[in-house]
Design a protein around this motif. Sequence first.
Motif, PDB file in Angstrom:
ATOM      1  N   GLY A  74      86.621  54.508  33.306  1.00  0.00           N
ATOM      2  CA  GLY A  74      86.213  53.135  33.574  1.00  0.00           C
ATOM      3  C   GLY A  74      85.466  53.006  34.893  1.00  0.00           C
ATOM      4  O   GLY A  74      84.753  52.034  35.116  1.00  0.00           O
ATOM      5  N   ARG A  75      85.622  53.978  35.747  1.00  0.00           N
ATOM      6  CA  ARG A  75      84.936  53.960  37.034  1.00  0.00           C
ATOM      7  C   ARG A  75      83.419  54.134  36.861  1.00  0.00           C
ATOM      8  O   ARG A  75      82.641  53.603  37.636  1.00  0.00           O
ATOM      9  N   THR A  76      83.010  54.882  35.844  1.00  0.00           N
ATOM     10  CA  THR A  76      81.590  55.191  35.671  1.00  0.00           C
ATOM     11  C   THR A  76      81.040  54.617  34.366  1.00  0.00           C
ATOM     12  O   THR A  76      80.121  53.804  34.377  1.00  0.00           O
ATOM     13  N   GLY A  77      81.566  55.035  33.241  1.00  0.00           N
ATOM     14  CA  GLY A  77      81.139  54.507  31.948  1.00  0.00           C
ATOM     15  C   GLY A  77      79.750  54.968  31.531  1.00  0.00           C
ATOM     16  O   GLY A  77      79.098  55.767  32.209  1.00  0.00           O
ATOM     17  N   VAL A  78      79.315  54.450  30.383  1.00  0.00           N
ATOM     18  CA  VAL A  78      78.009  54.814  29.821  1.00  0.00           C
ATOM     19  C   VAL A  78      77.243  53.523  29.523  1.00  0.00           C
ATOM     20  O   VAL A  78      77.694  52.702  28.722  1.00  0.00           O
ATOM     21  N   ASP A  79      76.094  53.353  30.167  1.00  0.00           N
ATOM     22  CA  ASP A  79      75.318  52.139  29.922  1.00  0.00           C
ATOM     23  C   ASP A  79      74.325  52.361  28.764  1.00  0.00           C
ATOM     24  O   ASP A  79      74.192  53.476  28.241  1.00  0.00           O
ATOM     25  N   ALA A  80      73.631  51.279  28.397  1.00  0.00           N
ATOM     26  CA  ALA A  80      72.719  51.336  27.239  1.00  0.00           C
ATOM     27  C   ALA A  80      71.603  52.350  27.482  1.00  0.00           C
ATOM     28  O   ALA A  80      71.159  53.027  26.544  1.00  0.00           O
ATOM     29  N   GLU A  81      71.172  52.488  28.724  1.00  0.00           N
ATOM     30  CA  GLU A  81      70.081  53.413  29.043  1.00  0.00           C
ATOM     31  C   GLU A  81      70.495  54.858  28.762  1.00  0.00           C
ATOM     32  O   GLU A  81      69.741  55.632  28.167  1.00  0.00           O
ATOM     33  N   LEU A  82      71.714  55.200  29.175  1.00  0.00           N
ATOM     34  CA  LEU A  82      72.177  56.572  28.933  1.00  0.00           C
ATOM     35  C   LEU A  82      72.386  56.806  27.431  1.00  0.00           C
ATOM     36  O   LEU A  82      72.080  57.874  26.906  1.00  0.00           O
ATOM     37  N   MET A  83      72.901  55.776  26.733  1.00  0.00           N
ATOM     38  CA  MET A  83      73.056  55.924  25.270  1.00  0.00           C
ATOM     39  C   MET A  83      71.703  56.213  24.623  1.00  0.00           C
ATOM     40  O   MET A  83      71.589  57.062  23.734  1.00  0.00           O
ATOM     41  N   ALA A  84      70.669  55.503  25.083  1.00  0.00           N
ATOM     42  CA  ALA A  84      69.325  55.700  24.506  1.00  0.00           C
ATOM     43  C   ALA A  84      68.806  57.107  24.794  1.00  0.00           C
ATOM     44  O   ALA A  84      68.057  57.680  24.004  1.00  0.00           O
ATOM     45  N   ALA A  85      69.235  57.660  25.915  1.00  0.00           N
ATOM     46  CA  ALA A  85      68.759  58.994  26.300  1.00  0.00           C
ATOM     47  C   ALA A  85      69.502  60.114  25.575  1.00  0.00           C
ATOM     48  O   ALA A  85      69.099  61.268  25.657  1.00  0.00           O
ATOM     49  N   LEU A  86      70.595  59.773  24.875  1.00  0.00           N
ATOM     50  CA  LEU A  86      71.397  60.797  24.176  1.00  0.00           C
ATOM     51  C   LEU A  86      71.349  60.505  22.674  1.00  0.00           C
ATOM     52  O   LEU A  86      72.256  59.849  22.132  1.00  0.00           O
ATOM     53  N   PRO A  87      70.326  60.959  21.970  1.00  0.00           N
ATOM     54  CA  PRO A  87      70.099  60.511  20.586  1.00  0.00           C
ATOM     55  C   PRO A  87      71.177  60.935  19.595  1.00  0.00           C
ATOM     56  O   PRO A  87      71.313  60.322  18.541  1.00  0.00           O
ATOM     57  N   ASN A  88      71.936  61.970  19.938  1.00  0.00           N
ATOM     58  CA  ASN A  88      72.974  62.430  19.003  1.00  0.00           C
ATOM     59  C   ASN A  88      74.385  62.124  19.487  1.00  0.00           C
ATOM     60  O   ASN A  88      75.352  62.668  18.953  1.00  0.00           O
ATOM     61  N   LEU A  89      74.479  61.248  20.478  1.00  0.00           N
ATOM     62  CA  LEU A  89      75.807  60.890  20.997  1.00  0.00           C
ATOM     63  C   LEU A  89      76.597  60.158  19.915  1.00  0.00           C
ATOM     64  O   LEU A  89      76.111  59.192  19.324  1.00  0.00           O
ATOM     65  N   GLY A  90      77.815  60.638  19.660  1.00  0.00           N
ATOM     66  CA  GLY A  90      78.629  60.016  18.619  1.00  0.00           C
ATOM     67  C   GLY A  90      79.903  59.398  19.147  1.00  0.00           C
ATOM     68  O   GLY A  90      80.516  58.558  18.482  1.00  0.00           O
ATOM     69  N   ALA A  91      80.330  59.799  20.369  1.00  0.00           N
ATOM     70  CA  ALA A  91      81.587  59.241  20.884  1.00  0.00           C
ATOM     71  C   ALA A  91      81.582  59.219  22.408  1.00  0.00           C
ATOM     72  O   ALA A  91      81.132  60.162  23.054  1.00  0.00           O
ATOM     73  N   ILE A  92      82.090  58.106  22.939  1.00  0.00           N
ATOM     74  CA  ILE A  92      82.276  57.963  24.392  1.00  0.00           C
ATOM     75  C   ILE A  92      83.782  57.862  24.615  1.00  0.00           C
ATOM     76  O   ILE A  92      84.432  56.915  24.159  1.00  0.00           O
ATOM     77  N   ILE A  93      84.322  58.869  25.274  1.00  0.00           N
ATOM     78  CA  ILE A  93      85.769  59.001  25.392  1.00  0.00           C
ATOM     79  C   ILE A  93      86.166  58.707  26.836  1.00  0.00           C
ATOM     80  O   ILE A  93      85.702  59.372  27.765  1.00  0.00           O
ATOM     81  N   HIS A  94      86.977  57.654  27.018  1.00  0.00           N
ATOM     82  CA  HIS A  94      87.343  57.234  28.379  1.00  0.00           C
ATOM     83  C   HIS A  94      88.713  57.760  28.773  1.00  0.00           C
ATOM     84  O   HIS A  94      89.681  57.616  28.006  1.00  0.00           O
ATOM     85  N   PHE A  95      88.786  58.282  29.973  1.00  0.00           N
ATOM     86  CA  PHE A  95      90.068  58.571  30.628  1.00  0.00           C
ATOM     87  C   PHE A  95      90.446  57.260  31.314  1.00  0.00           C
ATOM     88  O   PHE A  95      89.831  56.860  32.291  1.00  0.00           O
TER      89      PHE A  95
END
Length: 346
Positions: A74-95
């Motif tokens: 939760g300190r960093t996370g993934v914003d829309a820009e990073l999602m757009a840059a990772l075309p095959n990203l399927g999961a964002i797993i938070h500690f």
Amino acid sequence: MSSSLASTDTSEEVVARQHFSSDSGTVLRVGPLKPSLEATLSEHYDADLLPDGPMRAQFLAAHADKITAVVTSGRTGVDAELMAALPNLGAIIHFGVGYDTTDVGRATELGIGVSNTPDVLNDCVADTAVGLVLDTMRRFTAADRYVRAGRWPVEGNVPLARKVSGARVGIIGLGRIGSAIAKRLSAFDCVIAYHNRREVSGSPYRYVGSAMDLARDVDVLIVAAAGGSGTRHLVGREVLKALGPNGFLVNVARGSVVDEDALIDLLQSGQLAGAGLDVFAREPHVPAALINMDNVVLLPHLASGTVETRAAMEALTLQNLDTYLEIGDLVTPVVEPRRPTARKDA
Ligand code: 8YV
């Protein structure tokens, strides 16, 4: 890359590229994590850390396509820009249980799964909230400072504090953590009411329809709601004013839920009795105005920070990652993965 181009690179960039290009895997680390989790991710999953600054674009150009899972907090996370840059990203797993730094709306649109680590930290966060209620109302650490400064023999007893047992407690956010706080404070014979977007059916506690009405009615207001745009400044100036000069605020949720500037103003002008804070608007920076107040207890976002709980959070993070990599599912999803890159769709 040609040697003529490479010769213009800094030595740091060359070292980083060599590392990335040798054995990078399909898992990416975004932001700092618990050191043992970082070690496991890099040793067993070949997971690189996404670099900051100019190196980021270079890393993404070389590796973005193969990344299918991100591990972050939760300190960093993934914003829309990073999602757009990772075309095959399927999961964002938070500690961690909080994921307000990730654009969950965008992840949902893209079919990217999102997970967090709920429940395993309820006890420790609730314990911290109770600790802050006790410390803030009874002024224990302020009294400790008084003793250590040698003031007791010179100035006599400290001023009287406020009673916790039987106090009227308002909880903003009666979710898993809020309920664990309520359970603990019930054992102190506290009279408990809460505010949520919706009433919790079957709850033994009194529901109040607005944060303002709740604040007006209690001795201590405890913030346990999720962060993010939906709760930003939910506890604003008017709510804090309603809490009043004998009222205390405790926040174990996110700094964004409380208007920190208004909180400081009201504490400084005696319109609020005190505050116990584990979270702040701009962590790890704590305003000097708060540091200089004796009626405020300040903690460095440590609520879940015990050996036992952090180990459980780490285990659940890895369970989510393994399950995603093996079968394309998450064990504790906030958003179910739907992208075809996940194994189950292959
Ligand atoms: C952690 C937290 O400190 O779980 C959360 O949302 O805020 C804390 O438990 C944090 O996740 C660690 O980065």
